[in-house]
Design an enzyme around this catalytic site. Structure first.
Site, mmCIF file in Angstrom:
data_model
loop_
_atom_site.group_PDB
_atom_site.id
_atom_site.type_symbol
_atom_site.label_atom_id
_atom_site.label_comp_id
_atom_site.label_asym_id
_atom_site.label_seq_id
_atom_site.Cartn_x
_atom_site.Cartn_y
_atom_site.Cartn_z
ATOM 1 N N GLY A 280 -5.303 5.810 29.552
ATOM 2 C CA GLY A 280 -4.670 7.052 29.002
ATOM 3 C C GLY A 280 -4.790 8.186 29.912
ATOM 4 N N GLU B 124 1.754 13.815 29.468
ATOM 5 C CA GLU B 124 1.788 14.334 30.783
ATOM 6 C C GLU B 124 0.539 14.958 31.337
ATOM 7 O OE1 GLU B 124 4.871 13.000 31.556
ATOM 8 O OE2 GLU B 124 4.651 14.486 33.196
HETATM 9 C C1 FAD Z 1 3.964 11.033 21.267
HETATM 10 C C2 FAD Z 1 3.703 10.708 22.505
HETATM 11 C C3 FAD Z 1 4.500 10.206 23.624
HETATM 12 C C4 FAD Z 1 3.965 9.788 24.781
HETATM 13 N N1 FAD Z 1 4.991 9.592 25.760
HETATM 14 C C5 FAD Z 1 4.427 8.997 26.977
HETATM 15 C C6 FAD Z 1 5.362 8.433 27.846
HETATM 16 O O1 FAD Z 1 6.564 8.619 28.013
HETATM 17 N N2 FAD Z 1 4.799 7.737 29.198
HETATM 18 C C7 FAD Z 1 3.582 7.529 29.180
HETATM 19 O O2 FAD Z 1 2.992 7.128 30.160
HETATM 20 N N3 FAD Z 1 2.624 8.094 28.064
HETATM 21 C C8 FAD Z 1 2.963 8.613 27.091
HETATM 22 N N4 FAD Z 1 2.139 8.924 26.215
HETATM 23 C C9 FAD Z 1 0.582 8.885 26.272
HETATM 24 C C10 FAD Z 1 0.000 10.238 26.751
HETATM 25 O O3 FAD Z 1 0.287 10.675 28.171
HETATM 26 C C11 FAD Z 1 -1.473 9.728 26.579
HETATM 27 O O4 FAD Z 1 -1.829 9.864 25.053
HETATM 28 C C12 FAD Z 1 -2.531 11.029 27.123
HETATM 29 O O5 FAD Z 1 -2.449 10.952 28.550
HETATM 30 C C13 FAD Z 1 -3.951 10.638 26.724
HETATM 31 O O6 FAD Z 1 -4.447 9.358 26.766
HETATM 32 P P1 FAD Z 1 -4.989 8.641 25.326
HETATM 33 O O7 FAD Z 1 -4.346 8.855 24.386
HETATM 34 O O8 FAD Z 1 -5.302 7.324 25.995
HETATM 35 O O9 FAD Z 1 -6.459 9.649 25.337
HETATM 36 P P2 FAD Z 1 -7.774 9.371 26.267
HETATM 37 O O10 FAD Z 1 -7.508 9.426 27.431
HETATM 38 O O11 FAD Z 1 -8.474 8.319 25.669
HETATM 39 O O12 FAD Z 1 -8.381 10.813 25.753
HETATM 40 C C14 FAD Z 1 -8.916 11.091 24.278
HETATM 41 C C15 FAD Z 1 -9.588 12.429 24.508
HETATM 42 O O13 FAD Z 1 -10.513 12.586 25.271
HETATM 43 C C16 FAD Z 1 -10.147 13.573 26.227
HETATM 44 N N5 FAD Z 1 -10.631 13.277 27.792
HETATM 45 C C17 FAD Z 1 -10.525 12.026 28.287
HETATM 46 N N6 FAD Z 1 -10.922 12.214 29.579
HETATM 47 C C18 FAD Z 1 -11.754 13.274 29.783
HETATM 48 C C19 FAD Z 1 -12.523 13.920 30.920
HETATM 49 N N7 FAD Z 1 -12.662 13.301 31.949
HETATM 50 N N8 FAD Z 1 -12.872 15.199 30.625
HETATM 51 C C20 FAD Z 1 -12.849 15.788 29.448
HETATM 52 N N9 FAD Z 1 -11.865 15.068 28.554
HETATM 53 C C21 FAD Z 1 -11.460 14.013 28.545
HETATM 54 C C22 FAD Z 1 -8.739 13.912 26.160
HETATM 55 O O14 FAD Z 1 -8.373 15.221 26.801
HETATM 56 C C23 FAD Z 1 -8.552 13.610 24.869
HETATM 57 O O15 FAD Z 1 -8.584 14.733 24.152
HETATM 58 C C24 FAD Z 1 2.768 9.777 24.890
HETATM 59 C C25 FAD Z 1 1.596 9.895 24.111
HETATM 60 C C26 FAD Z 1 2.168 10.190 22.706
HETATM 61 C C27 FAD Z 1 1.265 10.594 21.490
#
Ligand code: FAD
Length: 406
Positions: free
Chosen positions: A144, A383
């Site tokens: 993510g 993003e």
């Molecule tokens: C409605 C929707 C549409 C989307 N559309 C797209 C799309 O078109 N294409 C696509 O590729 N993706 C898409 N996404 C995915 C989105 O980009 C990811 O959900 C996002 O990048 C976060 O990844 P994750 O959900 O795996 O959370 P995680 O990476 O698991 O993060 C969970 C939490 O931990 C925090 N965190 C993670 N790493 C760190 C760090 N190093 N330091 C501090 N905090 C941290 C994050 O900020 C977050 O609060 C979409 C998501 C949603 C919900």
């Protein structure tokens, strides 16, 4: 500060405002309730936009048009001040999101995948893929925030790549014509081996697993896919197939320098809608906002409103700066992340405070404020989340690499 809209974009902004008022707002509730049904009203709109694009009237109305700043060639030579496709897209998207961000995200041919294509495609690829509706598939169950952890593989077999893996949360994934898939050529070689590949939506190896049910932007479809021996011509790899460890992630990451200011602009649009409606509701309740009085002499609601407006303005200016830098070919990774972090947080904050200021009226379905407060959260999440933007800003300011500051 009164930062005027460049004259050449006034028509674009007024057209976008008209679409937001006459098509998006009246359909906002319908597709919020009817999640996963396709907003057919947008087909007619797409035809109108195509017509205007052909006539040059609306160049840059959406994400489909951004790139490395295709402003006037003459100005490029002179090194002058350009307002090109990035500013145009920003202004257009902001206005459309004042109408409805969920509908904007499912507007034909406006997918963020086109920004990825524009950032790294060569001329031949631009000819084949330009102008098509393209979604972007980066996120995976194990990747993510950390896109370097991508596991989807791309293996060259003769003249084709075979893609295998899983992609989740793909905005417009089920409706777009193309999906830009990030995959690795060789997991052992880390970030540098991650490339983007264009996959036609009807490719039999791209298997739709399910559509998500969501808190907000319910008009926009969010798809999860399995890629199973998904075969594409090798010419569908965007950019260079060479793995250049020194360049690291820069190829694919360039996309974000263009798209983050746009997502920030979406947040500016939604939060402006919140502020405008709240101002009207406050006026109906007899609360006057007097800009000539200092905040402590206002009633509390007016004082809070003015504070929100100034925060909104700061977010807007940062966002304009990031897009302007992209148009003028200035490295803008820092400003793009600053703008996204500031606008995402500010817009979420404003939407919830507006609901609070308007009390039960703001919380009820009789007002779109309730919906905007749900819709806006995604703009601080996809993003790159708030935390990730701050991490990027810190790395840039401190001169640290991603390995040094995690
Ligand atoms: C409605 C929707 C549409 C989307 N559309 C797209 C799309 O078109 N294409 C696509 O590729 N993706 C898409 N996404 C995915 C989105 O980009 C990811 O959900 C996002 O990048 C976060 O990844 P994750 O959900 O795996 O959370 P995680 O990476 O698991 O993060 C969970 C939490 O931990 C925090 N965190 C993670 N790493 C760190 C760090 N190093 N330091 C501090 N905090 C941290 C994050 O900020 C977050 O609060 C979409 C998501 C949603 C919900």
């Amino acid at each position: 500060m009164n930062l005027e809209t460049p004259k050449k974009f006034e028509f674009l902004v007024s057209q976008a405002h008209q679409v937001a008022t006459e098509i998006f707002r009246p359909n906002s509730r319908k597709y919020d309730g009817d999640e996963h049904s396709y907003p057919k009203e947008l087909d007619m709109l797409a035809a109108v936009i195509d017509g205007m694009n052909e006539g040059g009237a609306l160049s840059g109305a959406g994400a489909g048009a951004v790139g490395s700043g295709n402003g006037s060639k003459a100005k490029e030579k002179e090194g002058g001040n350009r307002n090109g496709s990035n500013i145009a897209s920003l202004l257009g998207l902001t206005e459309l999101c004042w109408g409805d961000v969920g509908l904007l995200l499912t507007m034909p041919r406006q997918g963020l995948g086109q920004a990825a294509i524009a950032a790294v495609a060569d001329e031949e690829q631009l000819g084949r893929f330009g102008g098509k509706w393209a979604a972007m598939a980066i996120t995976e169950p194990e990747a993510g925030s950390d896109s370097a952890a991508i596991r989807t593989t791309a293996t060259l077999e003769g003249d084709e790549y075979a893609l295998n893996g899983e992609k989740i949360f793909v905005t417009a994934g089920d409706r777009a014509e193309l999906i830009v898939v990030w995959a690795t050529l060789d997991r052992k070689q880390g970030r540098a081996a991650i490339k983007s590949f264009v996959v036609e939506r009807d490719n039999p190896g791209l298997i739709l697993e399910r559509l998500e049910h969501k808190l907000g932007i319910r008009a926009s479809d969010t798809a999860n896919f399995r890629l199973e021996n998904c075969r594409i011509p090798k010419e569908n790899l965007l950019g260079s197939p060479e793995i250049e460890p020194k360049r690291g992630f820069t190829g694919v990451m360039q996309t974000f320098d263009n798209t983050r200011p746009l997502v920030a602009g979406m947040a500016i649009g939604v939060s402006r809608a919140c502020l405008e409606r709240t101002r009207e509701l406050l006026a109906e309740a007899g609360v006057e906002i007097d800009y000539d009085l200092p905040p402590h002499s206002q009633v509390a609601a007016a004082s809070e409103f003015i504070a929100m407006e100034s925060d909104w303005e700061a977010a807007r200016l940062l966002t304009m700066q990031a897009a302007w830098m992209a148009d003028n070919k200035k490295p803008n990774s820092l400003q793009a992340s600053m703008a996204k972090a500031k606008a995402g947080r500010t817009a979420t904050d404003i939407a919830l405070r507006c609901v609070a200021l308007c009390g039960s009226i703001g919380y009820g379905e009789g007002e779109l404020l309730e919906k905007w407060a749900r819709d806006v959260k995604i703009l601080d999440l996809f993003e790159g989340t708030q935390q990730i933007q701050l991490l990027i800003v810190a790395r840039q300011l401190l001169g640290k690499t991603s390995a040094e500051l995690k």
